[in-house]
Scaffold this motif. Structure first.
Motif, mmCIF file in Angstrom:
data_model
loop_
_atom_site.group_PDB
_atom_site.id
_atom_site.type_symbol
_atom_site.label_atom_id
_atom_site.label_comp_id
_atom_site.label_asym_id
_atom_site.label_seq_id
_atom_site.Cartn_x
_atom_site.Cartn_y
_atom_site.Cartn_z
ATOM 1 N N ARG A 131 56.705 40.603 57.539
ATOM 2 C CA ARG A 131 57.264 41.873 57.989
ATOM 3 C C ARG A 131 56.621 42.180 59.338
ATOM 4 O O ARG A 131 55.542 42.745 59.428
ATOM 5 N N HIS B 143 51.399 41.804 44.028
ATOM 6 C CA HIS B 143 52.700 41.512 44.634
ATOM 7 C C HIS B 143 53.446 40.412 43.881
ATOM 8 O O HIS B 143 52.871 39.416 43.465
ATOM 9 N N ASP C 111 51.831 50.735 42.592
ATOM 10 C CA ASP C 111 51.913 50.883 44.042
ATOM 11 C C ASP C 111 53.317 51.336 44.420
ATOM 12 O O ASP C 111 54.310 50.730 43.987
ATOM 13 N N ARG C 112 53.432 52.377 45.239
ATOM 14 C CA ARG C 112 54.740 52.890 45.638
ATOM 15 C C ARG C 112 55.493 51.924 46.553
ATOM 16 O O ARG C 112 56.678 52.102 46.811
ATOM 17 N N THR C 113 54.807 50.891 47.055
ATOM 18 C CA THR C 113 55.469 49.896 47.897
ATOM 19 C C THR C 113 55.842 48.637 47.120
ATOM 20 O O THR C 113 56.354 47.687 47.711
ATOM 21 N N SER D 58 57.469 45.655 45.404
ATOM 22 C CA SER D 58 58.815 45.126 45.612
ATOM 23 C C SER D 58 59.643 45.123 44.339
ATOM 24 O O SER D 58 60.866 45.006 44.400
ATOM 25 N N ASP E 272 66.727 45.298 53.743
ATOM 26 C CA ASP E 272 65.357 44.895 54.015
ATOM 27 C C ASP E 272 65.039 43.500 53.491
ATOM 28 O O ASP E 272 63.975 42.960 53.755
ATOM 29 N N ALA F 44 53.126 47.139 57.520
ATOM 30 C CA ALA F 44 52.969 47.693 56.176
ATOM 31 C C ALA F 44 54.301 47.675 55.431
ATOM 32 O O ALA F 44 55.344 47.940 56.017
ATOM 33 N N ARG F 45 54.246 47.348 54.153
ATOM 34 C CA ARG F 45 55.455 47.372 53.341
ATOM 35 C C ARG F 45 55.911 48.818 53.175
ATOM 36 O O ARG F 45 55.096 49.718 52.949
ATOM 37 N N PRO F 46 57.197 49.084 53.268
ATOM 38 C CA PRO F 46 57.682 50.458 53.176
ATOM 39 C C PRO F 46 57.599 50.991 51.757
ATOM 40 O O PRO F 46 57.581 50.232 50.788
ATOM 41 N N LEU F 47 57.550 52.316 51.647
ATOM 42 C CA LEU F 47 57.568 52.944 50.339
ATOM 43 C C LEU F 47 58.915 52.689 49.682
ATOM 44 O O LEU F 47 59.961 52.853 50.296
ATOM 45 N N ARG F 48 58.873 52.284 48.425
ATOM 46 C CA ARG F 48 60.112 52.063 47.685
ATOM 47 C C ARG F 48 60.314 53.129 46.605
ATOM 48 O O ARG F 48 61.428 53.437 46.222
#
Length: 420
Positions: A73, A150, A176-178, A180, A315, A341-345
């Motif tokens: 990313r 992850h 984790d809010r990010t 996947s 994404d 940084a991975r986005p909030l999902r």
């Protein structure tokens, strides 16, 4: 970050920056190299420098010359990146302890409720293992997947489909809010808690992944905003949308992990998938009450099953820069920190909902039939049984026309008549 690897099985060099990876005659190559390391030979992919007998920086610093492929990313792009495997490809001790404590808590909770539960259950001829499977009194099986580190979207989807094909409803747990896995399959998010608190019975609130359906008529007196008009306008239609407990009106009690263990196994809580309406996200997976799902299906007049084929999001689209392979070892640069940084999902915002258009004013007397969808939505929005619905004698909008506290005219028409 490395953009090339050596495939030890085929004896070929792979250029990760090319759409065909440099091998147009191997259409399944991308799927093969992006498979989870646990599902393939860990030594399938090799650092090019190590293969060429040049200096491989992995030999110092706890890394191995063997590699795995992930999606980077960088600056809004999603390139394929080859990263060195650690010497021991395992979760951290804290993650492992959290994982074990959560799994044991799910099994113990099921036992207290009199439900059958088993840990480490093989699925699909032992190709994967569910952390825990809880079986309800009617035979409904829920496979709990505790995932605190992850995992690629493709792995989440593949394991979820495998579970469903074997009669198990998957339920993924993240902290984790990010993560996947969020919205790739039915999921729930809990707080990042020390394993001792999890094992000790400290309250574990479901922070994301569980929602309630709210239905309202879009009029000036409504506490909700209009879903279709900009600003503070009101369209007169009936809206329906899903909200986390804290954003419900009035606020709902939070759902605890113990609640979800029981409700998911008894069928009181069920997974639902709501396709996206215009955003880059494929859709939303959520746990809801069985009553809410039934009401939603009435309102939208359709049933949307859980996806069994991958639904790609904006994404997820891989970016191929079509560059020359860099054969230098990048072991010191392939940590997660070099990526954006991975986005909030896990977003608490509404899903976009559904709007049932308001009935046209002054309908001819020959067109006064209320459809089942209109009746279901109006019943939910007005808070009355369907048989108490009718048309306003003035504007012919749906209203509570029959039963206790009913009237012939709606509030708007009564205000107009009283003002005359």
């Amino acid at each position: 970050m490395a953009n090339g690897v050596w495939h030890t099985g085929y004896g070929i060099e792979i250029n990760l920056s090319l759409p065909d990876l440099g091998h147009p005659n191997r259409p399944d190559l991308l799927r093969e190299i992006t498979a989870s390391v646990s599902e393939r030979d860990p030594q399938l992919l090799e650092c090019l420098a190590h293969h060429d007998k040049r200096e491989c920086l992995s030999e110092s610093g706890g890394k191995s010359p063997w590699m795995f492929i992930r999606r980077g990313r960088v600056g809004g792009r999603r390139p394929l990146v080859a990263s060195h495997l650690p010497i021991t490809h395992k979760a951290t001790p804290e993650e492992s302890a959290q994982h074990k404590a959560t799994k044991e808590r799910v099994v113990a909770t099921a036992g207290r409720y009199g439900l059958d539960a088993e840990a480490e259950v093989p699925v699909a001829n032992r190709r994967s293992v569910s952390d825990a499977v809880v079986t309800g009194p009617a035979g409904l099986r829920v496979g709990w997947e505790i995932q605190y580190h992850h995992l690629s979207p493709s792995s989440v989807h593949r394991r979820s489909v495998s579970a469903m094909e074997n009669g198990i409803t998957p339920l993924w747990v993240a902290k984790d809010r990010t993560a996947s896995l969020i919205d790739r399959a039915p999921w729930a998010r809990v707080d990042d808690m020390p394993w001792r608190d999890i094992a000790g019975g400290k309250e574990m609130v479901i922070r994301g992944g569980y929602r309630h359906l709210e239905v309202w008529k879009c009029v000036p007196s409504s506490e909700r905003h209009c879903l279709v008009s900009e600003g503070a306008g009101h369209c007169g239609a009936i809206h329906a949308d899903w909200f986390v407990p804290a954003l419900c009106l009035p606020e709902r009690k939070p759902v605890l992990i113990e609640d979800l263990v029981l409700r998911s196994a008894t069928g009181e809580s069920v997974p639902v998938y709501v396709p996206s309406r215009g955003s880059g996200r494929a859709g939303r997976h959520m746990w809801v009450s069985a009553a809410d799902r039934a009401r939603w299906e009435e309102i939208v007049d359709e049933k949307t099953p859980l996806p069994t084929t991958p639904v790609e999001e904006d994404d997820d689209v891989i970016t191929f820069a079509e560059q020359e392979i860099d054969r230098s070892c990048r072991a010191g640069e392939d940590s997660w920190s070099v990526s954006d940084a991975r986005p909030l999902r896990d977003l608490a915002e509404p899903t976009g909902g559904f709007t049932l258009p308001s009935l046209p004013p002054q309908r001819p007397s020959t067109s006064t039939r209320i459809t089942p969808v209109e009746r279901a939505a109006a019943s939910a929005a007005l808070g009355c049984p369907p048989w108490e619905l009718g048309l306003c004698a003035g504007c012919t909008q749906m209203m509570r026309r029959y039963g206790p506290n009913a009237a012939m005219y709606c509030n708007v028409c009564r205000a107009t008549l009283n003002g005359r």
